[in-house]
Design an enzyme around this catalytic site. Structure first.
Site, short mmCIF file in Angstrom:
data_model
loop_
_atom_site.label_atom_id
_atom_site.label_comp_id
_atom_site.label_asym_id
_atom_site.label_seq_id
_atom_site.Cartn_x
_atom_site.Cartn_y
_atom_site.Cartn_z
N THR A 13 0.84 -1.20 0.00
CA THR A 13 0.00 0.00 0.00
C THR A 13 0.86 1.25 0.00
O THR A 13 1.95 1.26 0.56
CB THR A 13 -0.97 0.02 1.21
OG1 THR A 13 -1.74 1.23 1.15
CG2 THR A 13 -0.24 -0.02 2.55
N GLN A 45 -0.18 5.69 3.77
CA GLN A 45 0.56 5.56 5.04
C GLN A 45 -0.37 5.34 6.22
O GLN A 45 -0.04 4.62 7.15
CB GLN A 45 1.44 6.80 5.30
CG GLN A 45 2.64 6.89 4.37
CD GLN A 45 3.50 5.63 4.36
OE1 GLN A 45 3.89 5.12 5.40
NE2 GLN A 45 3.76 5.08 3.17
N LYS A 98 -3.33 3.85 6.15
CA LYS A 98 -3.77 2.46 6.05
C LYS A 98 -2.66 1.55 6.58
O LYS A 98 -2.92 0.60 7.33
CB LYS A 98 -4.02 2.17 4.57
CG LYS A 98 -4.92 1.03 4.27
CD LYS A 98 -4.79 0.66 2.80
CE LYS A 98 -5.96 0.92 1.95
NZ LYS A 98 -5.83 0.39 0.57
N ASP A 126 -7.55 -3.65 -0.46
CA ASP A 126 -8.34 -2.74 -1.29
C ASP A 126 -9.64 -2.51 -0.55
O ASP A 126 -10.30 -3.47 -0.12
CB ASP A 126 -8.60 -3.29 -2.68
CG ASP A 126 -9.01 -2.15 -3.61
OD1 ASP A 126 -8.18 -1.26 -3.88
OD2 ASP A 126 -10.19 -2.11 -4.03
N PHE A 153 -8.66 8.25 8.89
CA PHE A 153 -8.37 8.85 7.58
C PHE A 153 -9.59 8.71 6.68
O PHE A 153 -10.63 8.17 7.09
CB PHE A 153 -7.14 8.18 6.94
CG PHE A 153 -7.34 6.75 6.54
CD1 PHE A 153 -7.23 5.73 7.47
CD2 PHE A 153 -7.65 6.40 5.22
CE1 PHE A 153 -7.42 4.40 7.11
CE2 PHE A 153 -7.84 5.07 4.84
CZ PHE A 153 -7.71 4.08 5.80
N LYS A 156 -11.95 1.46 16.59
CA LYS A 156 -11.97 1.19 15.14
C LYS A 156 -11.17 -0.08 14.85
O LYS A 156 -11.60 -0.92 14.05
CB LYS A 156 -11.39 2.37 14.37
CG LYS A 156 -11.42 2.13 12.86
CD LYS A 156 -10.89 3.25 12.00
CE LYS A 156 -10.93 2.83 10.53
NZ LYS A 156 -10.20 3.71 9.64
P1 ITT Z 1 -3.36 1.82 -1.85
O1 ITT Z 1 -4.17 1.39 -3.08
O2 ITT Z 1 -1.95 2.14 -2.20
O3 ITT Z 1 -3.47 0.83 -0.73
P2 ITT Z 1 -5.45 3.82 -1.53
O4 ITT Z 1 -5.74 4.83 -0.46
O5 ITT Z 1 -5.60 4.29 -2.96
O6 ITT Z 1 -3.99 3.20 -1.28
P3 ITT Z 1 -7.64 2.02 -2.01
O7 ITT Z 1 -7.48 2.02 -3.49
O8 ITT Z 1 -7.94 0.72 -1.32
O9 ITT Z 1 -6.36 2.58 -1.27
O10 ITT Z 1 -8.77 3.10 -1.64
C1 ITT Z 1 -9.32 3.08 -0.39
C2 ITT Z 1 -10.02 4.39 -0.13
O11 ITT Z 1 -11.24 4.11 0.57
C3 ITT Z 1 -9.17 5.23 0.82
O12 ITT Z 1 -8.34 6.10 0.12
C4 ITT Z 1 -10.26 5.95 1.64
O13 ITT Z 1 -10.72 7.06 0.93
C5 ITT Z 1 -11.38 4.91 1.69
N1 ITT Z 1 -11.20 4.07 2.90
C6 ITT Z 1 -10.80 2.76 2.97
N2 ITT Z 1 -10.72 2.35 4.23
C7 ITT Z 1 -11.05 3.40 5.00
C8 ITT Z 1 -11.14 3.60 6.39
O14 ITT Z 1 -10.80 2.66 7.26
N3 ITT Z 1 -11.53 4.80 6.82
C9 ITT Z 1 -11.86 5.79 5.97
N4 ITT Z 1 -11.78 5.69 4.64
C10 ITT Z 1 -11.38 4.50 4.15
#
Ligand code: ITT
Length: 200
Positions: free
Chosen positions: A8, A11, A13, A70, A148, A171
Site C-alpha cells: 500500500t 501511510q 492504512k 483494497d 483517515f 476502530k
Molecule cells: P493503496 O491502493 O496504495 O493501498 P489507496 O488509499 O488508494 O492506497 P484504495 O485504493 O484501497 O487505497 O482506496 C481506499 C479508499 O477508501 C481510501 O483512500 C479511503 O478514501 C477509503 N477508505 C478505505 N478504508 C477506510 C477507512 O478505514 N476509513 C476511511 N476511509 C477508508
C-alpha cells in the site's frame, strides 16, 4: 523474524495494518523500502480483484510474500458508490467527503458500509482473498480527527460517534480492515505458517 510486504502507498492504512498485525511474529515491510516501485493500475471490477492485483505486483517485485488491502465506502442510496472508486472519487479526503455529503443531500436513506478485501500473494500467485465489512450510516457533517479517508462521516452501527471521533482502539476492533485481517491471519496460521517460515 518472517517478513511480509504490505502493498500500500497509503501511510495511514499502513499504520492500521501494522497495528492489526502487531501481535504476530512478522515484520511488515512498507513499499517505501522500494524507491523505484512502479505505479500499479487498479483496473479490477471488485475489491478482491484490486487487492489481488496489488498483492501480486508486490510479491513479483520484491520476491517476498505480500499482501494488499483494497477498501472503500459503499453507500446504499448511491447504488454502492463510491465503492472501489473511493480513493479516486475526488482529489483529497476533504473534497471526497464534501462530494459525498452533497450527493446525499436531502436523502433519507443514509445507510452505508465500509468494505476491505485483503489478498495474499506468494511465489507469484494469489493464494487467497478475505473480505471484511462494517455497516453504519453517513452523518450530516464531518466530525472528529482520528483515522483517515471517510472516517469523519461514518457512524458504525451501535455507536453515536464517527470513526474519526472514536478512539483508534475501537476502530481497530470492529472495522472492515480488522475483520479481513483477522480472517487472513487465521488462514496463514492454519495453512501457511510452514511456507512463510521456510521462505524467510
Ligand atoms: P493503496 O491502493 O496504495 O493501498 P489507496 O488509499 O488508494 O492506497 P484504495 O485504493 O484501497 O487505497 O482506496 C481506499 C479508499 O477508501 C481510501 O483512500 C479511503 O478514501 C477509503 N477508505 C478505505 N478504508 C477506510 C477507512 O478505514 N476509513 C476511511 N476511509 C477508508
Amino acid at each position: 523474524m518472517a517478513q511480509i510486504v504490505a502493498a500500500t502507498t497509503n501511510q495511514k492504512k499502513l499504520v492500521e495494518l501494522r497495528k492489526l498485525l502487531s501481535s504476530q511474529e512478522v515484520e511488515v515491510i512498507g513499499l517505501d523500502r522500494y524507491k523505484n516501485y512502479p505505479d500499479i493500475e487498479e483496473n479490477g471490477v471488485s475489491f478482491e480483484e484490486n487487492a489481488s492485483i496489488k498483492a501480486l505486483a508486490a510479491n513479483r517485485y520484491t520476491d517476498l510474500p505480500a499482501f494488499a488491502d483494497d477498501s472503500g465506502l459503499c453507500v446504499e442510496a448511491l447504488n454502492g458508490e463510491p465503492g472501489i472508486h473511493s480513493s479516486r472519487y475526488a482529489e483529497n479526503d476533504q473534497e471526497r467527503i464534501a462530494k459525498l455529503l452533497n450527493a446525499l443531500d436531502g436523502q433519507a436513506n443514509r445507510r452505508a458500509k465500509f468494505v476491505c478485501a485483503i489478498a495474499i500473494a506468494f511465489n507469484g500467485e494469489v493464494i487467497e482473498t478475505f473480505v471484511g465489512e462494517i455497516h453504519g450510516v453517513i452523518g450530516d457533517a464531518p466530525r472528529g480527527a482520528n483515522g483517515f479517508g471517510y472516517d469523519p462521516i461514518f457512524i458504525p452501527d451501535g455507536y453515536d460517534k464517527t470513526f474519526a471521533e472514536l478512539p483508534s482502539d475501537i476502530k481497530d476492533q470492529i472495522s472492515h480492515r480488522a475483520v479481513a485481517v483477522k480472517a487472513a491471519v487465521q488462514f496463514v496460521e492454519d495453512e501457511m505458517a510452514a511456507c512463510f517460515n521456510d521462505f524467510n
